[in-house]
Scaffold this motif. Structure first.
Motif, PDB file in Angstrom:
ATOM      1  N   LEU A   6       0.868  -1.177   0.000  1.00  0.00           N
ATOM      2  CA  LEU A   6       0.000   0.000   0.000  1.00  0.00           C
ATOM      3  C   LEU A   6       0.902   1.224   0.000  1.00  0.00           C
ATOM      4  O   LEU A   6       1.781   1.357   0.843  1.00  0.00           O
ATOM      5  CB  LEU A   6      -0.903  -0.011   1.224  1.00  0.00           C
ATOM      6  N   ASN A   7       0.705   2.112  -0.950  1.00  0.00           N
ATOM      7  CA  ASN A   7       1.558   3.284  -1.140  1.00  0.00           C
ATOM      8  C   ASN A   7       0.768   4.564  -0.948  1.00  0.00           C
ATOM      9  O   ASN A   7      -0.417   4.624  -1.278  1.00  0.00           O
ATOM     10  CB  ASN A   7       2.113   3.293  -2.571  1.00  0.00           C
ATOM     11  N   GLN A   8       1.464   5.582  -0.452  1.00  0.00           N
ATOM     12  CA  GLN A   8       0.893   6.923  -0.329  1.00  0.00           C
ATOM     13  C   GLN A   8       1.899   7.916  -0.898  1.00  0.00           C
ATOM     14  O   GLN A   8       3.092   7.826  -0.599  1.00  0.00           O
ATOM     15  CB  GLN A   8       0.648   7.277   1.130  1.00  0.00           C
ATOM     16  N   LEU A   9       1.423   8.821  -1.725  1.00  0.00           N
ATOM     17  CA  LEU A   9       2.258   9.879  -2.278  1.00  0.00           C
ATOM     18  C   LEU A   9       1.545  11.197  -2.063  1.00  0.00           C
ATOM     19  O   LEU A   9       0.379  11.338  -2.429  1.00  0.00           O
ATOM     20  CB  LEU A   9       2.504   9.651  -3.777  1.00  0.00           C
ATOM     21  N   THR A  10       2.241  12.142  -1.448  1.00  0.00           N
ATOM     22  CA  THR A  10       1.689  13.481  -1.244  1.00  0.00           C
ATOM     23  C   THR A  10       2.574  14.478  -1.962  1.00  0.00           C
ATOM     24  O   THR A  10       3.798  14.481  -1.771  1.00  0.00           O
ATOM     25  CB  THR A  10       1.601  13.831   0.252  1.00  0.00           C
ATOM     26  N   LEU A  11       1.958  15.318  -2.799  1.00  0.00           N
ATOM     27  CA  LEU A  11       2.645  16.386  -3.518  1.00  0.00           C
ATOM     28  C   LEU A  11       2.223  17.700  -2.885  1.00  0.00           C
ATOM     29  O   LEU A  11       1.029  18.011  -2.838  1.00  0.00           O
ATOM     30  CB  LEU A  11       2.262  16.378  -4.996  1.00  0.00           C
ATOM     31  N   TYR A  12       3.189  18.462  -2.410  1.00  0.00           N
ATOM     32  CA  TYR A  12       2.903  19.737  -1.756  1.00  0.00           C
ATOM     33  C   TYR A  12       3.050  20.862  -2.770  1.00  0.00           C
ATOM     34  O   TYR A  12       4.113  21.469  -2.923  1.00  0.00           O
ATOM     35  CB  TYR A  12       3.838  19.945  -0.563  1.00  0.00           C
ATOM     36  N   THR A  13       1.956  21.106  -3.481  1.00  0.00           N
ATOM     37  CA  THR A  13       1.952  22.126  -4.527  1.00  0.00           C
ATOM     38  C   THR A  13       0.502  22.412  -4.915  1.00  0.00           C
ATOM     39  O   THR A  13      -0.410  21.764  -4.414  1.00  0.00           O
ATOM     40  CB  THR A  13       2.779  21.663  -5.748  1.00  0.00           C
ATOM     41  N   SER A  14       0.328  23.339  -5.812  1.00  0.00           N
ATOM     42  CA  SER A  14      -1.025  23.672  -6.281  1.00  0.00           C
ATOM     43  C   SER A  14      -1.611  22.491  -7.064  1.00  0.00           C
ATOM     44  O   SER A  14      -0.880  21.614  -7.546  1.00  0.00           O
ATOM     45  CB  SER A  14      -0.970  24.901  -7.187  1.00  0.00           C
ATOM     46  N   ILE A  15      -2.916  22.505  -7.208  1.00  0.00           N
ATOM     47  CA  ILE A  15      -3.586  21.454  -7.974  1.00  0.00           C
ATOM     48  C   ILE A  15      -3.070  21.447  -9.413  1.00  0.00           C
ATOM     49  O   ILE A  15      -2.820  20.379  -9.987  1.00  0.00           O
ATOM     50  CB  ILE A  15      -5.117  21.642  -7.932  1.00  0.00           C
ATOM     51  N   GLN A  19      -1.197  18.282 -11.152  1.00  0.00           N
ATOM     52  CA  GLN A  19      -1.708  17.652 -12.374  1.00  0.00           C
ATOM     53  C   GLN A  19      -0.611  17.522 -13.423  1.00  0.00           C
ATOM     54  O   GLN A  19      -0.511  16.500 -14.104  1.00  0.00           O
ATOM     55  CB  GLN A  19      -2.899  18.426 -12.927  1.00  0.00           C
ATOM     56  N   LYS A  20       0.225  18.542 -13.562  1.00  0.00           N
ATOM     57  CA  LYS A  20       1.335  18.475 -14.520  1.00  0.00           C
ATOM     58  C   LYS A  20       2.307  17.361 -14.150  1.00  0.00           C
ATOM     59  O   LYS A  20       2.766  16.618 -15.012  1.00  0.00           O
ATOM     60  CB  LYS A  20       2.082  19.811 -14.571  1.00  0.00           C
ATOM     61  N   SER A  21       2.637  17.255 -12.876  1.00  0.00           N
ATOM     62  CA  SER A  21       3.598  16.228 -12.475  1.00  0.00           C
ATOM     63  C   SER A  21       2.992  14.830 -12.573  1.00  0.00           C
ATOM     64  O   SER A  21       3.661  13.889 -12.998  1.00  0.00           O
ATOM     65  CB  SER A  21       4.131  16.497 -11.065  1.00  0.00           C
ATOM     66  N   LEU A  22       1.735  14.681 -12.209  1.00  0.00           N
ATOM     67  CA  LEU A  22       1.110  13.359 -12.284  1.00  0.00           C
ATOM     68  C   LEU A  22       0.888  12.907 -13.725  1.00  0.00           C
ATOM     69  O   LEU A  22       0.796  11.704 -13.988  1.00  0.00           O
ATOM     70  CB  LEU A  22      -0.196  13.349 -11.502  1.00  0.00           C
ATOM     71  N   PHE A  33       3.650   3.880 -15.689  1.00  0.00           N
ATOM     72  CA  PHE A  33       5.035   4.245 -15.413  1.00  0.00           C
ATOM     73  C   PHE A  33       5.876   4.342 -16.676  1.00  0.00           C
ATOM     74  O   PHE A  33       6.937   4.955 -16.675  1.00  0.00           O
ATOM     75  CB  PHE A  33       5.662   3.256 -14.441  1.00  0.00           C
ATOM     76  N   ASP A  34       5.408   3.738 -17.797  1.00  0.00           N
ATOM     77  CA  ASP A  34       6.132   3.862 -19.062  1.00  0.00           C
ATOM     78  C   ASP A  34       6.206   5.309 -19.540  1.00  0.00           C
ATOM     79  O   ASP A  34       7.069   5.651 -20.334  1.00  0.00           O
ATOM     80  CB  ASP A  34       5.462   3.010 -20.153  1.00  0.00           C
ATOM     81  N   LEU A  35       5.316   6.159 -19.060  1.00  0.00           N
ATOM     82  CA  LEU A  35       5.366   7.572 -19.431  1.00  0.00           C
ATOM     83  C   LEU A  35       6.607   8.259 -18.875  1.00  0.00           C
ATOM     84  O   LEU A  35       7.138   9.175 -19.496  1.00  0.00           O
ATOM     85  CB  LEU A  35       4.112   8.297 -18.928  1.00  0.00           C
ATOM     86  N   LEU A  36       7.074   7.826 -17.718  1.00  0.00           N
ATOM     87  CA  LEU A  36       8.241   8.441 -17.072  1.00  0.00           C
ATOM     88  C   LEU A  36       9.520   7.668 -17.378  1.00  0.00           C
ATOM     89  O   LEU A  36      10.537   8.258 -17.729  1.00  0.00           O
ATOM     90  CB  LEU A  36       8.028   8.520 -15.554  1.00  0.00           C
ATOM     91  N   ILE A  37       9.472   6.358 -17.237  1.00  0.00           N
ATOM     92  CA  ILE A  37      10.628   5.496 -17.523  1.00  0.00           C
ATOM     93  C   ILE A  37      10.134   4.401 -18.472  1.00  0.00           C
ATOM     94  O   ILE A  37       9.613   3.378 -18.021  1.00  0.00           O
ATOM     95  CB  ILE A  37      11.234   4.884 -16.237  1.00  0.00           C
ATOM     96  N   PRO A  38      10.257   4.616 -19.778  1.00  0.00           N
ATOM     97  CA  PRO A  38       9.717   3.656 -20.743  1.00  0.00           C
ATOM     98  C   PRO A  38      10.418   2.299 -20.677  1.00  0.00           C
ATOM     99  O   PRO A  38      11.638   2.223 -20.545  1.00  0.00           O
ATOM    100  CB  PRO A  38       9.964   4.320 -22.100  1.00  0.00           C
ATOM    101  N   THR A  39       9.628   1.246 -20.778  1.00  0.00           N
ATOM    102  CA  THR A  39      10.168  -0.099 -20.862  1.00  0.00           C
ATOM    103  C   THR A  39      10.822  -0.262 -22.238  1.00  0.00           C
ATOM    104  O   THR A  39      10.176  -0.006 -23.248  1.00  0.00           O
ATOM    105  CB  THR A  39       9.049  -1.153 -20.707  1.00  0.00           C
ATOM    106  N   PRO A  40      12.098  -0.669 -22.279  1.00  0.00           N
ATOM    107  CA  PRO A  40      12.733  -0.854 -23.585  1.00  0.00           C
ATOM    108  C   PRO A  40      12.166  -2.074 -24.303  1.00  0.00           C
ATOM    109  O   PRO A  40      11.483  -2.905 -23.711  1.00  0.00           O
ATOM    110  CB  PRO A  40      14.211  -1.058 -23.228  1.00  0.00           C
TER     111      PRO A  40
END
Length: 135
Positions: A6-15, A19-22, A33-40
């Protein structure tokens, strides 16, 4: 059958910034996750091992919930077999101006990480006789 974290991620920034980071780890179908680190392009029998090494987990997580306020966005999700610290570290490197808390919980182990200004400041490990508090 894999164990689930079970994972929790909190981003301390504006909505808007959240949204841009997510957008680099989520698409309309959920986590990708392929959007950030693509599977070769690998043979099928090597993909799972590559993902474990590069993402921390062997597949995209299952999205549980998200809550938003003007100053933070909080996500709950589940990963297969282990945590996804390499993905969260890469996300923080991509958006170093967004402070983040990341924690995971398994039946016998919990761990919390804090990222401030792109730097991992501290981590705390808790075992089954201790309690994990939300970020």
């Amino acid at each position: 059958m894999p164990s689930w974290y079970l994972n929790q991620l909190t981003l301390y920034t504006s909505i808007e910034q959240a949204q841009k980071s997510l957008a680099v780890i989520m698409d309309s179908s959920g986590f990708n996750f392929d959007l950030l680190i693509p599977t070769p392009n690998l043979p099928n029998n090597q993909i799972i091992q590559w993902r474990k090494e590069s993402w921390g987990t062997d597949r995209n997580p299952i999205f549980d919930s998200m809550s938003k306020t003007a100053e933070k966005t909080h996500l709950h999700f589940s990963t297969s077999g282990t945590d996804c610290l390499p993905i969260i570290t890469a996300l923080n490197a991509r958006f170093p101006n967004i402070d983040m808390d990341y924690s995971f919980d398994r039946y016998d182990l919990s761990k919390t990480y804090q990222f401030k200004k792109g730097v991992l400041l501290e981590s705390e490990t808790l075992h089954s006789n201790q309690v994990l508090t939300p970020c």
